[in-house]
Design a protein around this motif. Structure first.
Motif, PDB file in Angstrom:
ATOM      1  N   ASN A 265       1.646   5.109   0.543  1.00  0.00           N
ATOM      2  CA  ASN A 265       0.892   6.255   1.230  1.00  0.00           C
ATOM      3  C   ASN A 265      -0.252   5.938   1.862  1.00  0.00           C
ATOM      4  O   ASN A 265      -1.523   6.468   1.838  1.00  0.00           O
ATOM      5  N   PRO A 266      -0.074   4.992   2.677  1.00  0.00           N
ATOM      6  CA  PRO A 266      -1.049   4.242   3.498  1.00  0.00           C
ATOM      7  C   PRO A 266      -1.986   5.232   4.469  1.00  0.00           C
ATOM      8  O   PRO A 266      -1.138   6.308   5.221  1.00  0.00           O
ATOM      9  N   GLY A 267      -3.138   5.416   4.711  1.00  0.00           N
ATOM     10  CA  GLY A 267      -3.842   6.223   5.336  1.00  0.00           C
ATOM     11  C   GLY A 267      -4.171   7.549   5.096  1.00  0.00           C
ATOM     12  O   GLY A 267      -4.714   8.448   5.401  1.00  0.00           O
ATOM     13  N   GLU A 268      -3.609   7.873   3.694  1.00  0.00           N
ATOM     14  CA  GLU A 268      -3.726   9.203   3.129  1.00  0.00           C
ATOM     15  C   GLU A 268      -4.977   9.158   2.032  1.00  0.00           C
ATOM     16  O   GLU A 268      -5.226   8.023   1.568  1.00  0.00           O
TER      17      GLU A 268
ATOM     18  N   VAL B  22       0.890  -1.069   0.018  1.00  0.00           N
ATOM     19  CA  VAL B  22       0.039   0.172   0.018  1.00  0.00           C
ATOM     20  C   VAL B  22       0.933   1.272   0.188  1.00  0.00           C
ATOM     21  O   VAL B  22       1.824   1.395   0.898  1.00  0.00           O
TER      22      VAL B  22
ATOM     23  N   ARG C  18       7.485   2.654  -5.345  1.00  0.00           N
ATOM     24  CA  ARG C  18       7.099   3.684  -4.171  1.00  0.00           C
ATOM     25  C   ARG C  18       7.516   5.055  -4.825  1.00  0.00           C
ATOM     26  O   ARG C  18       7.029   6.062  -4.855  1.00  0.00           O
TER      27      ARG C  18
ATOM     28  N   ALA D  49      -4.158   7.179  -1.096  1.00  0.00           N
ATOM     29  CA  ALA D  49      -3.233   5.662  -1.107  1.00  0.00           C
ATOM     30  C   ALA D  49      -3.793   4.785  -2.110  1.00  0.00           C
ATOM     31  O   ALA D  49      -4.925   4.805  -2.582  1.00  0.00           O
ATOM     32  N   GLU D  50      -2.711   3.967  -2.502  1.00  0.00           N
ATOM     33  CA  GLU D  50      -2.998   3.213  -3.502  1.00  0.00           C
ATOM     34  C   GLU D  50      -2.318   1.523  -3.239  1.00  0.00           C
ATOM     35  O   GLU D  50      -1.481   1.692  -2.683  1.00  0.00           O
ATOM     36  N   GLU D  51      -3.077   0.737  -3.689  1.00  0.00           N
ATOM     37  CA  GLU D  51      -2.604  -0.552  -3.513  1.00  0.00           C
ATOM     38  C   GLU D  51      -1.855  -1.033  -4.919  1.00  0.00           C
ATOM     39  O   GLU D  51      -2.571  -0.980  -5.915  1.00  0.00           O
TER      40      GLU D  51
END
Length: 261
Positions: free
Chosen positions: A22-25, A20, A134, A28-30
């Motif tokens: 940029n998790p939590g933003e 994931v 990333r 965010a993308e998987e």
């Protein structure tokens, strides 16, 4: 036994690997780093750590290297994997306990099938492809943020230019009309400041008063309409009143304003 399995094996099944970004933003993308597949390998080395809590297998896959950590506890990635940015898989050996109880006679074969023939108890600790993913994601995100900022700055410049143009247009009208527009605008601003969500708008002299009025306090007309006093009307209110001709209409209906009003 696990060491022997790796030395005598020729292929293993890897698991899927998603990360994931940029998790939590909000953005965010998987992303899929690599997919589950069966790979052939050659053994470079197989060794245990000093505490004998995990086994590390250094494998050659095609022209690349792959590290596999088989452990009952928490995997400790060897320094060589970190420095060489080598992909690493962790194998959870907790399954060995259950297998031993179920297959005491054929335990080794059952364990080999679980370790090399299935990815059920494997997980990726690191894959070098995720680094480029990333970086590409952050580069794209920064580019998008720059575009957003450029659009905001352009919008601000356009708005500033509009405000300047409107100010100049207001300056070109007669002072009497400009003063009347300012007088009308202040009525709306004061009503909003006092907490009135609506105003009674006189359709004769264009004046505004509290929305509970039954007739205009300035010209006496009962032609009142209820209008909201929110940002929609307050934004650029003087220029709007100029465009709508409120100043001219108000002066025609009421050329002068009494001192008591």
């Amino acid at each position: 036994m696990v060491g022997r399995i790796f030395r005598e094996g020729a292929s293993l099944v890897t698991t899927d690997y998603q990360i994931v970004l940029n998790p939590g933003e909000w953005d965010a993308e998987e992303r899929q780093v690599t997919e589950s597949r069966q790979i052939s390998y050659e053994v470079v080395s197989v060794r245990e750590n000093a505490a004998e809590t995990q086994l590390y297998a250094d494998l050659k896959v095609a022209n690349a290297s792959l590290g596999v950590i088989a452990t009952f506890g928490v995997a400790e990635i060897p320094q060589e994997c970190k420095s060489e940015r080598k992909p690493v898989i962790e194998m959870n050996l907790v399954i060995a306990h259950l297998l031993y109880q179920q297959h005491k006679q054929g335990f080794r074969q059952a364990l080999q099938e679980k370790l090399l023939g299935s990815a059920e108890h494997n997980r990726w600790l690191y894959h070098p492809r995720e680094t480029s993913m990333r970086k590409a994601f952050m580069d794209h995100r920064e580019a998008e943020l720059r575009k957003i900022e450029e659009k905001r700055l352009a919008s601000d410049r356009e708005y500033a230019a509009q405000q300047e143009q409107r100010r100049k247009e207001l300056e070109t009208v007669p002072s009497s009309e400009r003063e009347r527009i300012d007088w009308l605008a202040k009525q709306w601003e004061e009503l909003a400041l006092e907490g009135h969500s609506h105003a009674a708008h006189c359709q004769n002299c264009m004046a505004a008063q509290a929305d509970d009025a039954h007739c205009c306090r300035y010209c006496g007309s009962d032609a009142l309409e209820t209008r909201p006093t929110g940002k929609g009307i307050l934004l650029d209110i003087r220029y709007k009143f100029l465009c709508w001709g409120y100043g001219v209409k108000s002066l025609k209906a009421m050329p002068t304003i009494g001192a008591d009003q």
